[in-house]
Enzyme design. Structure first.
Site, PDB file in Angstrom:
ATOM      1  N   LEU A 106     -17.931 -39.940 -58.713  1.00 31.57           N
ATOM      2  CA  LEU A 106     -16.989 -40.650 -59.588  1.00 31.57           C
ATOM      3  C   LEU A 106     -15.802 -39.770 -59.953  1.00 31.57           C
ATOM      4  CD1 LEU A 106     -19.479 -42.588 -61.892  1.00 31.57           C
ATOM      5  CD2 LEU A 106     -18.297 -43.392 -59.848  1.00 31.57           C
TER       6      LEU A 106
ATOM      7  N   GLY B  69     -24.918 -42.411 -61.285  1.00 35.46           N
ATOM      8  CA  GLY B  69     -25.213 -41.192 -62.038  1.00 35.46           C
ATOM      9  C   GLY B  69     -23.932 -40.606 -62.592  1.00 35.46           C
TER      10      GLY B  69
HETATM   11 NI    NI Z   1     -20.603 -36.771 -58.968  1.00 38.59          NI
END
Ligand code: NI
Length: 186
Positions: free
Chosen positions: A89, A46
């Site tokens: 991320l 995501g």
């Molecule tokens: Ni995130």
């Protein structure tokens, strides 16, 4: 199609509220495509627009080969509780257990501008909640207990020197096995 730089923890854009999307333009659809490319390159499931330095309320999710483009997503129903080890991320190499709703229903606008609802449990449910948090300036570490958050931030202190401009440039050689799998990179 392009892999974009990912803004990492410390970047103000990650803490800003996003702006709802009223008109889906070709440029925004290209952005969504680039976000999928970026997410794949970084081996995540995501990605939210602030993570690539943008202020639009847009997130992309791909779980079990099902791609979802979500403009203005909001949780309209939630129930139960589960614990999931999450990473992000934008905070590479840092992981922590987060309690989330076990099942959510999310309403969003799709690529075609039509409103739809998506139900998620397990990874999809966690991912939807994590990305919607991003769209409101919230990160998974904010869900951790005081001590666990301190531990996560200490781990990030060790990592962040690799990102002097608070940008993470994904290149084929920059991804290595950190002992976690994609289902934890949100
Ligand atoms: Ni995130």
């Amino acid at each position: 199609m392009a892999v974009l730089p990912i803004y990492v923890l410390g970047s103000p854009v990650l803490r800003q509220e996003t702006t709802p999307v009223t008109t889906i333009t070709p440029e925004l659809l290209k952005l969504a495509d680039d976000m999928f490319d970026t997410m794949h390159a970084a081996q995540g499931v995501g990605l939210a627009a602030p993570q690539v330095g943008r202020s639009e309320r847009l997130a992309v999710v791909e779980v079990e080969h099902e791609r979802h483009v979500l403009f203005n997503p909001e949780i309209v129903f939630e129930e139960g509780e589960l614990r999931w080890e999450e990473g992000c991320l934008s905070i590479p190499e840092v992981y922590g257990d987060v309690y989330r709703a076990a099942r959510v229903v999310v309403r969003a606008m799709g690529r075609n501008g039509k409103t739809f609802e998506i139900e998620g449990q397990e990874l999809l449910g966690v991912c939807l909640q994590h990305e919607i948090d991003h769209l409101h300036g919230k990160l998974f570490i904010d869900h951790l207990s005081f001590l666990k958050k301190r531990k996560a931030l200490a781990a990030w202190d060790e990592e962040k020197g690799q990102y002097p401009d608070l940008l993470r440039i994904i290149t084929p050689g920059s991804i290595h096995d950190d002992g976690h799998d994609d289902s934890e990179r949100l």
